[in-house]
Design a protein around this motif. Structure first.
Motif, mmCIF file in Angstrom:
data_model
loop_
_atom_site.group_PDB
_atom_site.id
_atom_site.type_symbol
_atom_site.label_atom_id
_atom_site.label_comp_id
_atom_site.label_asym_id
_atom_site.label_seq_id
_atom_site.Cartn_x
_atom_site.Cartn_y
_atom_site.Cartn_z
ATOM 1 N N ALA A 26 -9.185 25.733 3.072
ATOM 2 C CA ALA A 26 -9.152 24.687 4.093
ATOM 3 C C ALA A 26 -10.197 24.951 5.177
ATOM 4 C CB ALA A 26 -7.753 24.596 4.698
ATOM 5 N N GLU A 27 -10.404 26.202 5.518
ATOM 6 C CA GLU A 27 -11.417 26.545 6.512
ATOM 7 C C GLU A 27 -12.820 26.212 5.996
ATOM 8 O OE1 GLU A 27 -10.556 30.665 7.270
ATOM 9 O OE2 GLU A 27 -8.848 30.181 8.568
ATOM 10 N N VAL A 28 -13.075 26.471 4.714
ATOM 11 C CA VAL A 28 -14.372 26.125 4.119
ATOM 12 C C VAL A 28 -14.572 24.609 4.188
ATOM 13 C CG1 VAL A 28 -15.685 26.044 1.954
ATOM 14 C CG2 VAL A 28 -14.484 28.151 2.605
ATOM 15 N N MET A 29 -13.517 23.862 3.847
ATOM 16 C CA MET A 29 -13.607 22.396 3.894
ATOM 17 C C MET A 29 -13.889 21.922 5.319
ATOM 18 S SD MET A 29 -10.550 21.108 1.415
ATOM 19 C CE MET A 29 -10.148 22.018 -0.056
ATOM 20 N N ARG A 30 -13.160 22.475 6.264
ATOM 21 C CA ARG A 30 -13.354 22.093 7.673
ATOM 22 C C ARG A 30 -14.764 22.407 8.135
ATOM 23 N NH1 ARG A 30 -10.668 26.068 11.419
ATOM 24 N NH2 ARG A 30 -12.525 27.183 10.725
ATOM 25 N N ASP A 31 -15.207 23.615 7.886
ATOM 26 C CA ASP A 31 -16.516 24.056 8.362
ATOM 27 C C ASP A 31 -17.666 23.310 7.687
ATOM 28 O OD1 ASP A 31 -15.081 25.815 9.935
ATOM 29 O OD2 ASP A 31 -15.547 27.585 8.703
ATOM 30 N N SER A 32 -17.420 22.796 6.480
ATOM 31 C CA SER A 32 -18.459 22.087 5.725
ATOM 32 C C SER A 32 -18.317 20.577 5.819
ATOM 33 C CB SER A 32 -18.400 22.501 4.254
ATOM 34 O OG SER A 32 -18.536 23.889 4.110
ATOM 35 N N ASP A 33 -17.297 20.100 6.520
ATOM 36 C CA ASP A 33 -17.022 18.662 6.617
ATOM 37 C C ASP A 33 -16.900 18.012 5.241
ATOM 38 O OD1 ASP A 33 -16.752 18.294 9.354
ATOM 39 O OD2 ASP A 33 -18.911 18.009 9.649
ATOM 40 N N VAL A 34 -16.139 18.657 4.347
ATOM 41 C CA VAL A 34 -15.894 18.113 3.017
ATOM 42 C C VAL A 34 -14.397 18.089 2.743
ATOM 43 C CG1 VAL A 34 -18.138 18.827 2.073
ATOM 44 C CG2 VAL A 34 -16.170 20.364 1.864
ATOM 45 N N GLY A 35 -13.992 17.284 1.787
ATOM 46 C CA GLY A 35 -12.586 17.183 1.432
ATOM 47 C C GLY A 35 -12.241 17.874 0.135
ATOM 48 N N ASP A 36 -13.208 18.605 -0.428
ATOM 49 C CA ASP A 36 -12.942 19.295 -1.685
ATOM 50 C C ASP A 36 -13.854 20.510 -1.819
ATOM 51 O OD1 ASP A 36 -15.432 18.575 -3.564
ATOM 52 O OD2 ASP A 36 -14.947 16.833 -2.353
ATOM 53 N N VAL A 37 -13.415 21.441 -2.637
ATOM 54 C CA VAL A 37 -14.236 22.577 -3.053
ATOM 55 C C VAL A 37 -14.034 22.752 -4.553
ATOM 56 C CG1 VAL A 37 -14.276 23.817 -0.844
ATOM 57 C CG2 VAL A 37 -12.383 24.198 -2.425
ATOM 58 N N VAL A 38 -15.039 23.283 -5.198
ATOM 59 C CA VAL A 38 -14.955 23.530 -6.634
ATOM 60 C C VAL A 38 -14.557 24.986 -6.836
ATOM 61 C CG1 VAL A 38 -16.227 23.553 -8.807
ATOM 62 C CG2 VAL A 38 -16.636 21.731 -7.139
ATOM 63 N N VAL A 39 -13.575 25.189 -7.702
ATOM 64 C CA VAL A 39 -13.078 26.531 -7.994
ATOM 65 C C VAL A 39 -13.864 27.058 -9.200
ATOM 66 C CG1 VAL A 39 -11.049 27.916 -8.565
ATOM 67 C CG2 VAL A 39 -10.797 25.860 -7.123
ATOM 68 N N THR A 40 -14.545 28.189 -8.998
ATOM 69 C CA THR A 40 -15.363 28.766 -10.069
ATOM 70 C C THR A 40 -15.050 30.246 -10.245
ATOM 71 O OG1 THR A 40 -17.180 29.318 -8.565
ATOM 72 C CG2 THR A 40 -17.299 27.181 -9.682
ATOM 73 N N GLN A 41 -15.275 30.702 -11.457
ATOM 74 C CA GLN A 41 -15.157 32.125 -11.754
ATOM 75 C C GLN A 41 -16.265 32.476 -12.736
ATOM 76 O OE1 GLN A 41 -11.419 33.440 -13.468
ATOM 77 N NE2 GLN A 41 -11.682 35.396 -12.456
ATOM 78 N N ASP A 42 -17.007 33.515 -12.434
ATOM 79 C CA ASP A 42 -18.146 33.919 -13.263
ATOM 80 C C ASP A 42 -19.089 32.741 -13.507
ATOM 81 O OD1 ASP A 42 -17.078 36.510 -13.476
ATOM 82 O OD2 ASP A 42 -15.828 35.892 -15.175
ATOM 83 N N ASN A 43 -19.345 31.969 -12.448
ATOM 84 C CA ASN A 43 -20.230 30.801 -12.482
ATOM 85 C C ASN A 43 -19.759 29.688 -13.410
ATOM 86 O OD1 ASN A 43 -22.091 31.822 -10.598
ATOM 87 N ND2 ASN A 43 -23.024 33.074 -12.189
#
Length: 139
Positions: A26-43
């Motif tokens: 949620a902090e990443v979303m707030r700081d980036s002004d976005v409503g989503d993040v992509v979940v990745t592992q090993d690219n």
């Protein structure tokens, strides 16, 4: 002329690991002004996590966002589009999958995210959805 997704997608993509706490996400979303993040592992893309996922699948259930991870609540059955897709293809995928955001993938790599708002602006800059999507986020 129809535009392609790589012309309208949002970049850079904000990514987090599956073990990231929902609070950190949620902090990443707030700081980036976005409503989503992509979940990745090993690219590799594992899922997409939205602000709504955090609220509905954690907070509304009485969960503590600091104690739950992205992997626990993200959407892992993903609809995606390649960057060369035209806008009609993305609209079709959104309709049939009932999603508001699509990760844009080139092979296994996520290169962008396209939202309903991005598509609305591309199709009709004067539409109400385009206006709302282009507005500054509420503070």
């Amino acid at each position: 002329m129809l535009r392609t997704i790589d012309e309208v997608m949002s970049t850079p993509v904000r990514t987090i690991s599956p073990d990231t706490s929902l609070r950190e996400a949620a902090e990443v979303m707030r700081d980036s002004d976005v409503g989503d993040v992509v979940v990745t592992q090993d690219n590799r893309i594992m899922g997409i996590l939205t602000d709504r996922d955090i609220v509905v699948r954690c907070v509304a259930e009485g969960g503590d966002p600091a104690q739950h991870t992205a992997e626990e609540v993200c959407s892992s059955e993903l609809a995606t589009v390649p960057p060369q897709s035209d806008i009609r293809d993305a609209v079709h995928v959104m309709r049939t999958s009932a999603v508001r955001r699509l990760p844009v993938v080139d092979g296994d790599r996520v290169v962008g995210v396209v939202s309903m708002g991005d598509l609305a602006r591309a199709v009709d800059e004067d539409s109400a959805l385009a206006d709302v999507s282009a507005a500054d986020p509420n503070r």
